[in-house]
Design a protein around this motif. Structure first.
Motif, mmCIF file in Angstrom:
data_model
loop_
_atom_site.group_PDB
_atom_site.id
_atom_site.type_symbol
_atom_site.label_atom_id
_atom_site.label_comp_id
_atom_site.label_asym_id
_atom_site.label_seq_id
_atom_site.Cartn_x
_atom_site.Cartn_y
_atom_site.Cartn_z
ATOM 1 N N ASN A 82 1.023 -4.653 0.504
ATOM 2 C CA ASN A 82 -0.214 -5.096 -0.138
ATOM 3 C C ASN A 82 -0.290 -6.624 -0.204
ATOM 4 O O ASN A 82 -1.338 -7.202 0.087
ATOM 5 C CB ASN A 82 -0.322 -4.503 -1.549
ATOM 6 N N VAL A 129 -3.288 -8.681 1.640
ATOM 7 C CA VAL A 129 -4.284 -9.274 0.739
ATOM 8 C C VAL A 129 -4.070 -10.775 0.577
ATOM 9 O O VAL A 129 -5.025 -11.545 0.525
ATOM 10 C CB VAL A 129 -4.277 -8.561 -0.632
ATOM 11 N N TYR A 131 1.034 6.727 -2.313
ATOM 12 C CA TYR A 131 -0.243 6.235 -2.815
ATOM 13 C C TYR A 131 -0.910 7.261 -3.726
ATOM 14 O O TYR A 131 -1.584 6.896 -4.687
ATOM 15 C CB TYR A 131 -1.146 5.803 -1.662
ATOM 16 N N THR A 187 -1.814 -3.206 -9.390
ATOM 17 C CA THR A 187 -1.294 -2.698 -8.121
ATOM 18 C C THR A 187 -2.341 -1.841 -7.417
ATOM 19 O O THR A 187 -2.505 -1.933 -6.194
ATOM 20 C CB THR A 187 -0.001 -1.887 -8.357
ATOM 21 N N LEU A 231 -4.938 -4.152 -5.990
ATOM 22 C CA LEU A 231 -4.362 -4.768 -4.789
ATOM 23 C C LEU A 231 -4.387 -3.788 -3.611
ATOM 24 O O LEU A 231 -4.746 -4.154 -2.485
ATOM 25 C CB LEU A 231 -2.931 -5.204 -5.097
ATOM 26 N N PHE A 232 -4.029 -2.534 -3.870
ATOM 27 C CA PHE A 232 -4.058 -1.497 -2.825
ATOM 28 C C PHE A 232 -5.482 -1.274 -2.316
ATOM 29 O O PHE A 232 -5.702 -1.162 -1.105
ATOM 30 C CB PHE A 232 -3.475 -0.190 -3.370
ATOM 31 N N ARG A 242 -6.481 -4.109 -0.156
ATOM 32 C CA ARG A 242 -5.800 -3.952 1.131
ATOM 33 C C ARG A 242 -6.526 -2.942 2.007
ATOM 34 O O ARG A 242 -6.771 -3.188 3.190
ATOM 35 C CB ARG A 242 -4.372 -3.503 0.899
#
Length: 173
Positions: free
Chosen positions: A33, A37, A126, A158, A161-162, A165
């Protein structure tokens, strides 16, 4: 739930182990990630360091999760033959199953044996990310500890962020 009037409980050993497991788990999610990013983080070497130790950190997260679950299992005298137990703790149990599969297949033999399917299996992490968030929110509702807001903020960051991404990767196709 009102945050301003909420009393924060002191945390138990099991809660601390859960928080430690969450922290280690988040560290396993960060390298890819961060690289996508925030490409400049490559220069720091931090994503590469996390990638180098990702397997170890992931296994550490698994064992901390086992300890977390075991302590709660013993403290609350769960009835394994009562089906409602599995409904009440669905998120934690589902996450534990995913973590177990990931831990079992976190070795070179599994990578060689499973080939392309190994990556598909590892992508279950995930799903676990969302299940863990649900688990924390559901189980800690109305009796947060001092660690709960930190854990919720960290896993939420998180997830953001994922999602960034995923959006970046979709845009580049």
């Amino acid at each position: 739930m009102q945050f301003s009037t909420m009393d924060l409980d002191t945390f138990s050993h099991a809660s601390f182990l859960g928080f430690a497991a969450l922290t280690a788990y988040i560290l396993t999610l960060l390298p890819t990630n961060l690289r996508i990013v925030f490409p400049l983080t490559k220069k720091t070497g931090f994503p590469q360091w996390l990638l180098k130790y990702r397997r170890f950190i992931g296994l550490l997260s698994f064992f901390l999760t086992v300890a977390h679950g075991f302590i709660f299992f013993k403290q609350r005298n769960f009835d394994v033959f009562d089906i409602t137990t599995y409904f009440v703790y669905f998120q934690g149990l589902a996450t534990f199953i995913i973590f177990t599969l990931l831990a079992i297949t976190s070795n070179d033999w599994s990578v060689k044996r499973l080939k392309k399917n190994w990556k598909k299996l590892q992508s279950l992490t995930y799903l676990a990310m969302f299940l863990v968030t649900w688990h924390i929110w559901d189980k800690m509702a109305y009796h947060w500890t001092y660690l709960t807001p930190v854990g919720i903020a960290a896993i939420s960051a998180t997830i953001v962020l994922f999602l960034c991404r995923a959006w970046i990767q979709r845009q580049s196709r």
